[in-house]
Design a protein around this motif. Structure first.
Motif, PDB file in Angstrom:
ATOM      1  N   GLU A 469       0.836  -1.101   0.055  1.00  0.00           N
ATOM      2  CA  GLU A 469       0.075   0.017  -0.078  1.00  0.00           C
ATOM      3  C   GLU A 469       0.952   1.118   0.099  1.00  0.00           C
ATOM      4  N   ALA A 472       2.505   1.828  -3.276  1.00  0.00           N
ATOM      5  CA  ALA A 472       1.222   2.344  -4.388  1.00  0.00           C
ATOM      6  C   ALA A 472       1.066   3.817  -4.258  1.00  0.00           C
ATOM      7  N   GLU A 473       1.149   4.321  -2.851  1.00  0.00           N
ATOM      8  CA  GLU A 473       1.030   5.711  -2.916  1.00  0.00           C
ATOM      9  C   GLU A 473       2.285   6.498  -3.268  1.00  0.00           C
ATOM     10  N   PRO A 476       2.799   6.005  -8.173  1.00  0.00           N
ATOM     11  CA  PRO A 476       1.686   5.971  -8.813  1.00  0.00           C
ATOM     12  C   PRO A 476       1.621   4.894  -9.993  1.00  0.00           C
ATOM     13  N   ARG A 479       0.767   1.434  -9.363  1.00  0.00           N
ATOM     14  CA  ARG A 479      -0.541   0.989  -8.549  1.00  0.00           C
ATOM     15  C   ARG A 479      -1.227   0.040  -9.217  1.00  0.00           C
TER      16      ARG A 479
END
Length: 539
Positions: A469, A472-473, A476, A479
């Motif tokens: 997570e 992913a932040e 991008p 993601r």
């Protein structure tokens, strides 16, 4: 090798002797220097337990710090490794020739001081004095030194707190045991009465005596089973903390059965009468394991009236729940015994082990009753135990499912997994094994050059769900593939855990509920004691 000798601190007539593992340990790890092997925090823990550090003789097994801080540089239990390194035999291990003088010096110190009790801080001190290894198992035990007969209490080395600070109360608790014992050199003794090879008549008479007590009113007794090859090989029953019987159903001499078929049937019938008597108050520790065995093998529904694991967990949420750990904290006469039952071929040793389990369970229940009352937690324990029969019954009953629906779910699920794996292979131009930690780390942290996310405890790069997570932040562009990876992992877990879960012979899926499974006191579940079923909480 240069040896750094540090004079032990403390009076020569000390009644307590503190033996650590190696000199210089705290200085190397913290950069703090002090005049002896005990730091200020060590002193505070001793004082918290009611001991005066200035009346204690402090010393260490090794009088300098091993290369790289690795004790394996000086001691090993592997003969081949010892031969290659030129180590020499010492007790049940092999040591570096340069530290022979260290151990000789320690023996001379013990002989000169002759304290009433010795604190063995860490596995090295435990081995040097008692020849045992594994401080996690032996800590909290009250043991005699075989050479001088001196009482010993093993505990964690205070240096362990730099890694596991939450163990501080456990060390203090062990020091409190020392505070209760230091004035006398005598080792506390008590007589136990174990019936280990009873005839069928003796077994029936013992059960009859408990049944007679049940006829007069509520009667507490503890029970514990030992299992092998998914069978009950013996059961121990204790009516006190010192008296128990072990009923063996298999033994090294009689692999097909310790008793005749008619005798075994009569014994199990009378156990049924006992466990189902309205005044029987059965005590178990983790009875969600024992109870299903009794139900499956003997056809006997026998929930316990008190599970000491649940009782302990309700009072001390967050602490370890094994029987030996609870015993090490609660019982005055605790001596680690859980390795004694591993050798099935020696019948009487295993049967005595079973009796010890039952007696410890009985005594722990009595102690925790008083503690719960003192802490005003009796109602909370009763509330947790009120749920036991319900979840016990649910675990035995299981859930019906159809093979057709199960097959259809798998046929729907697996193509979705393959489709996502194929997409990942297209994105990265090679197959991706989403459950291989080394390959995933190589992909993200080496090939893609992403800044690693470190595990909160180990401080090593990780790609657990929460780390994904964060990535992913942070990135991008990653993601979408990260979302695919998380979906694949989730679908694979669902497939392997639920759709492919092992069913029982009746075609039902079962789970073993654990009332003492979480620190938040919510319910937990897992596979059954027989390895079938699954954790069904998420369903």
């Amino acid at each position: 090798m240069t040896l750094v000798y540090v004079f032990p601190r403390g009076p020569s007539d000390a009644k307590i002797m503190w033996i650590g593992e190696m000199q210089g340990q705290r200085e190397v790890e913290t950069g703090i220097t002090h005049s002896g092997p005990s730091s200020q925090e060590d002193d505070r823990m001793l004082e918290d337990a009611g001991l005066n550090p200035h009346t204690i003789f402090f010393t260490n097994v090794f009088r300098s710090y091993p290369p790289g801080g690795k004790v394996e540089e000086w001691i090993t239990f592997q003969p081949k490794k010892a031969k290659a390194l030129g180590f020499i035999p010492r007790a049940n291990a092999f040591i570096h020739p340069d530290v022979v003088s260290h151990l000789d010096h320690l023996e001379k110190e013990i002989a000169a001081v002759r304290p009433n009790i010795m604190i063995l801080a860490g596995s090295v001190a435990l081995w040097a004095v008692l020849g045992a290894w594994g401080i996690n198992n032996w800590r909290g035990s009250l043991l005699p030194d075989p050479r001088f007969g001196i009482k010993c209490v093993p505990t964690f080395n205070p240096a362990f707190l730099f890694k596991e600070w939450e163990q501080r109360p456990i060390i203090v608790w062990d020091y409190k045991k020392v505070a209760r014992e230091w004035e006398s050199p005598e080792l506390p003794k008590r007589q136990t009465a174990f019936c280990l090879r009873p005839s069928s008549d003796t077994v029936l008479a013992y059960i009859a005596s408990i049944l007679a007590a049940c006829e007069a009113g509520p009667t507490w007794f503890a029970a514990d089973i030992e299992t092998k090859n998914n069978q009950i090989d013996c059961i121990g029953i204790a009516r006190s903390s010192t008296e128990a019987i072990c009923i063996p159903f298999f033994s090294p001499e009689y692999s097909l059965g310790h008793y005749s078929e008619s005798e075994e049937v009569l014994i199990i019938y009378n156990l049924h009468r006992l466990f189902t008597h309205p005044n029987a108050r059965l005590i178990g520790h983790n009875w969600m394991y024992d109870g299903p065995y009794i139900a499956k093998i003997w056809g006997l529904f026998a929930p316990c009236a008190m599970d000491t694991m649940i009782q302990w967990h309700t009072i001390f949420t967050g602490l370890e729940k094994s029987l030996s750990f609870v015993s090490s904290i609660i019982l005055q006469y605790h001596r680690y015994w859980k390795d004694e039952g591993k050798t099935w071929t020696i019948g009487e040793a295993r049967w005595a082990y079973c009796c010890k389990d039952a007696c410890a369970t009985f005594e722990i229940k009595e102690a925790l009753d008083k503690l719960a009352e003192a802490l005003n937690l009796t109602a909370q324990v009763a509330e947790e135990m009120a749920n036991f029969p319900v979840f016990f019954d649910m675990g035995l009953r299981g859930i019906r499912q159809t093979k057709e629906a199960r097959k259809a779910a798998g046929e729907e699920l697996r193509p979705q997994i393959k489709e996502r794996l194929k997409t990942l292979e297209y994105i990265f131009d090679h197959p991706v094994k989403v459950n291989s930690a080394p390959q995933m780390k190589a992909l993200f942290y080496d090939d893609l050059g992403v800044q690693p996310v470190l595990h909160r405890k180990t401080k090593k790069p990780t790609l657990a769900a929460d780390a994904m997570e964060i990535l992913a932040e942070r990135e991008p562009i990653l993601r979408y593939p990260i979302m695919l990876i998380e979906q694949i992992r989730s679908l694979q877990v669902y497939d392997s855990t639920f759709i492919k879960a092992k069913l029982d012979a009746d075609g039902r899926i079962r789970t073993s509920f654990n009332i003492a499974g979480t620190d938040t006191l919510r319910l937990a579940s897992s596979k059954t004691p027989f390895g079938s079923g699954a954790n069904l909480m998420n369903v």
